[in-house]
Design an enzyme around this catalytic site. Sequence first.
Site, PDB file in Angstrom:
ATOM      1  N   GLU A 132       0.863  -1.284  -0.066  1.00  0.00           N
ATOM      2  CA  GLU A 132      -0.079  -0.073  -0.071  1.00  0.00           C
ATOM      3  C   GLU A 132       0.849   1.365  -0.137  1.00  0.00           C
ATOM      4  O   GLU A 132       0.493   2.299  -0.520  1.00  0.00           O
ATOM      5  CB  GLU A 132      -1.218  -0.008   1.040  1.00  0.00           C
ATOM      6  CG  GLU A 132      -1.988  -0.995   1.294  1.00  0.00           C
ATOM      7  CD  GLU A 132      -3.144  -0.968   0.274  1.00  0.00           C
ATOM      8  OE1 GLU A 132      -3.393   0.027  -0.161  1.00  0.00           O
ATOM      9  OE2 GLU A 132      -3.622  -1.889  -0.232  1.00  0.00           O
ATOM     10  N   HIS A 283       3.469 -10.195  17.035  1.00  0.00           N
ATOM     11  CA  HIS A 283       4.067 -11.563  17.447  1.00  0.00           C
ATOM     12  C   HIS A 283       5.522 -11.822  17.041  1.00  0.00           C
ATOM     13  O   HIS A 283       6.253 -12.303  17.716  1.00  0.00           O
ATOM     14  CB  HIS A 283       3.216 -12.753  17.130  1.00  0.00           C
ATOM     15  CG  HIS A 283       3.815 -13.902  18.024  1.00  0.00           C
ATOM     16  ND1 HIS A 283       4.773 -14.975  17.584  1.00  0.00           N
ATOM     17  CD2 HIS A 283       3.749 -14.565  19.227  1.00  0.00           C
ATOM     18  CE1 HIS A 283       5.205 -15.716  18.337  1.00  0.00           C
ATOM     19  NE2 HIS A 283       4.854 -15.435  19.561  1.00  0.00           N
ATOM     20  N   LYS A 324       9.107 -12.897  26.477  1.00  0.00           N
ATOM     21  CA  LYS A 324       9.389 -11.888  25.365  1.00  0.00           C
ATOM     22  C   LYS A 324       9.363 -10.494  25.946  1.00  0.00           C
ATOM     23  O   LYS A 324       9.807  -9.678  25.062  1.00  0.00           O
ATOM     24  CB  LYS A 324       8.105 -12.252  24.347  1.00  0.00           C
ATOM     25  CG  LYS A 324       8.029 -13.643  23.922  1.00  0.00           C
ATOM     26  CD  LYS A 324       6.769 -14.013  23.245  1.00  0.00           C
ATOM     27  CE  LYS A 324       6.780 -15.434  22.496  1.00  0.00           C
ATOM     28  NZ  LYS A 324       5.454 -16.084  22.108  1.00  0.00           N
TER      29      LYS A 324
HETATM   30  N1  LIG Z   1      -4.826  -2.872   3.677  1.00  0.00           N
HETATM   31  C1  LIG Z   1      -5.018  -3.985   4.444  1.00  0.00           C
HETATM   32  O1  LIG Z   1      -5.679  -4.135   5.545  1.00  0.00           O
HETATM   33  C2  LIG Z   1      -4.356  -5.290   3.570  1.00  0.00           C
HETATM   34  C3  LIG Z   1      -4.124  -5.231   2.350  1.00  0.00           C
HETATM   35  C4  LIG Z   1      -3.630  -6.298   1.726  1.00  0.00           C
HETATM   36  C5  LIG Z   1      -3.460  -7.320   2.491  1.00  0.00           C
HETATM   37  N2  LIG Z   1      -3.834  -7.509   3.775  1.00  0.00           N
HETATM   38  C6  LIG Z   1      -3.470  -8.715   4.467  1.00  0.00           C
HETATM   39  O2  LIG Z   1      -4.397  -9.151   5.540  1.00  0.00           O
HETATM   40  C7  LIG Z   1      -3.942 -10.145   6.495  1.00  0.00           C
HETATM   41  C8  LIG Z   1      -4.311  -9.515   7.707  1.00  0.00           C
HETATM   42  O3  LIG Z   1      -4.037  -8.074   8.149  1.00  0.00           O
HETATM   43  P1  LIG Z   1      -2.896  -7.695   9.292  1.00  0.00           P
HETATM   44  O4  LIG Z   1      -2.251  -9.136   9.985  1.00  0.00           O
HETATM   45  O5  LIG Z   1      -1.992  -6.675   8.813  1.00  0.00           O
HETATM   46  O6  LIG Z   1      -3.872  -7.176  10.497  1.00  0.00           O
HETATM   47  P2  LIG Z   1      -5.519  -7.162  10.764  1.00  0.00           P
HETATM   48  O7  LIG Z   1      -6.033  -6.456   9.844  1.00  0.00           O
HETATM   49  O8  LIG Z   1      -5.954  -8.687  10.639  1.00  0.00           O
HETATM   50  O9  LIG Z   1      -5.474  -6.835  12.214  1.00  0.00           O
HETATM   51  C9  LIG Z   1      -5.032  -7.622  13.328  1.00  0.00           C
HETATM   52  C10 LIG Z   1      -5.382  -7.173  14.550  1.00  0.00           C
HETATM   53  O10 LIG Z   1      -4.731  -5.721  14.846  1.00  0.00           O
HETATM   54  C11 LIG Z   1      -5.506  -5.061  15.605  1.00  0.00           C
HETATM   55  N3  LIG Z   1      -5.875  -3.783  14.789  1.00  0.00           N
HETATM   56  C12 LIG Z   1      -6.066  -3.711  13.487  1.00  0.00           C
HETATM   57  N4  LIG Z   1      -6.264  -2.435  13.116  1.00  0.00           N
HETATM   58  C13 LIG Z   1      -6.132  -1.663  14.198  1.00  0.00           C
HETATM   59  C14 LIG Z   1      -6.125  -0.210  14.484  1.00  0.00           C
HETATM   60  N5  LIG Z   1      -6.518   0.623  13.684  1.00  0.00           N
HETATM   61  N6  LIG Z   1      -5.833   0.164  15.986  1.00  0.00           N
HETATM   62  C15 LIG Z   1      -5.715  -0.795  16.952  1.00  0.00           C
HETATM   63  N7  LIG Z   1      -5.690  -2.331  16.660  1.00  0.00           N
HETATM   64  C16 LIG Z   1      -5.739  -2.569  15.544  1.00  0.00           C
HETATM   65  C17 LIG Z   1      -7.006  -5.651  15.692  1.00  0.00           C
HETATM   66  O11 LIG Z   1      -6.931  -6.382  17.129  1.00  0.00           O
HETATM   67  C18 LIG Z   1      -6.953  -6.833  14.661  1.00  0.00           C
HETATM   68  O12 LIG Z   1      -7.549  -7.984  14.989  1.00  0.00           O
HETATM   69  C19 LIG Z   1      -2.352  -9.564   6.218  1.00  0.00           C
HETATM   70  O13 LIG Z   1      -1.544 -10.895   5.725  1.00  0.00           O
HETATM   71  C20 LIG Z   1      -2.272  -8.546   5.228  1.00  0.00           C
HETATM   72  O14 LIG Z   1      -1.073  -8.584   4.441  1.00  0.00           O
HETATM   73  C21 LIG Z   1      -4.266  -6.237   4.425  1.00  0.00           C
END
Ligand SMILES: NC(=O)c1ccc[n+]([C@@H]2O[C@H](COP(=O)([O-])OP(=O)(O)OC[C@H]3O[C@@H](n4cnc5c(N)ncnc54)[C@H](O)[C@@H]3O)[C@@H](O)[C@H]2O)c1
Length: 357
Positions: A132, A283, A324
């Site tokens: 992004e 993690h 950790k």
């Molecule tokens: N723009 C996008 O969100 C996007 C784009 C392409 C691919 N993906 C893919 O989606 C998968 C999951 O995304 P991820 O692991 O980055 O995170 P996620 O979006 O799954 O978030 C994980 C956790 O982080 C916390 N969280 C998320 N946003 C938050 C915020 N604004 N403030 C506080 N806490 C917050 C929440 O507890 C959430 O359950 C990844 O493999 C990623 O590459 C995401």
Amino acid sequence: MAVPSGASAAVLLPSEPISNDHISVKGPNLEKSLSLFDFLQSYTRIGFQATSFGRAIDIVDRMRKWRLSDEPLAEDEDEKYRSPEIRSETKCNIFLGYTSNLISSGLREVILFLVKHKHVAAVVTTAGGIEEDFIKCLGNTYLADFNLDGADLRRRGMNRIGNLIIPNDNYCKFEDWLTPILDAMLAEQKETGEVWTPRRFIHRLGKEINNEESVYYWAYKNDIPVFCPALTDGSIGDMIYFHSFKNPGLVLDIVQDIRELNEKSRKSRKAGMIVLGGGVCKHQIANAMLIRNGADYSVFINTGQEFDGSDSGARPDEAVSWGKIRAGAEAVKVFADATLVFPMLVAATFAKDYQTS
Ligand SMILES: NC(=O)c1ccc[n+]([C@@H]2O[C@H](COP(=O)([O-])OP(=O)(O)OC[C@H]3O[C@@H](n4cnc5c(N)ncnc54)[C@H](O)[C@@H]3O)[C@@H](O)[C@H]2O)c1
């Protein structure tokens, strides 16, 4: 009639004396003119998450100000760290983690500030958190609404992330930009026999984008390693998938990266974590801290809850149980949307030295 003695004793139970060290609850006085910094500092005494935010300011300040020269010279100190100059230059290594959506949001510019000015030693994010940033150099992400209709957006070629919208054309531009780079990387791999790693891939993309608006351009310029263990889980993965048919053979080795990340942690004289959101970015950094028997400072900002046993929602104390985070280390979790809290946290800490009146 007399008040029943049992009831009055129950209601009017005398308190133990409270020492003068205890801080009373108090909000900011908005009739007084307050600097941004004083205003943000006033959160500490508001209570609830505002107080956790105040604690986060304190911990971030400690991690950014720590120098090895603050500590007495140990008898068995490594030769390399005996010189007073080296000691005063040796800082706490700050490991910054964030979820993908935060690069989609305007936190990208806050993260860019930290990377541009070398305030962090390493970055960990997920695939969206990489692509992004580059995609924003090729086309805009727009403010929109959580309530837009998914089927309608799909028809119009618009993708929604919360209340943001990204035109699908941006991903087409990304493919046009990325594919020749993948070709060149594959050719280099064949020529040298050296395989790529996600970290070196991101470093290369940072060089190729050659744009000061990119976080990873600055990571490239400043040689700050960016780790993305699940680099294929996003548009980059789609492009690598297409490329594997057109021009097969590219290899991304995650073994070299985990070694580099863990070694960076192991060799840190002091180590701090600042993690926005949960999942892999949280993690992977915490796991790297295990190699050095725990982080010295930790600030987590996320909306995750712990009742489901998720690592995303786990409070710092759970990480202490795994080694950790060091027992007794400075640690806080702010339960909040990082888009609200992180700009204020950076303004109250790292950015303080840059603000002109
Ligand atoms: N723009 C996008 O969100 C996007 C784009 C392409 C691919 N993906 C893919 O989606 C998968 C999951 O995304 P991820 O692991 O980055 O995170 P996620 O979006 O799954 O978030 C994980 C956790 O982080 C916390 N969280 C998320 N946003 C938050 C915020 N604004 N403030 C506080 N806490 C917050 C929440 O507890 C959430 O359950 C990844 O493999 C990623 O590459 C995401």
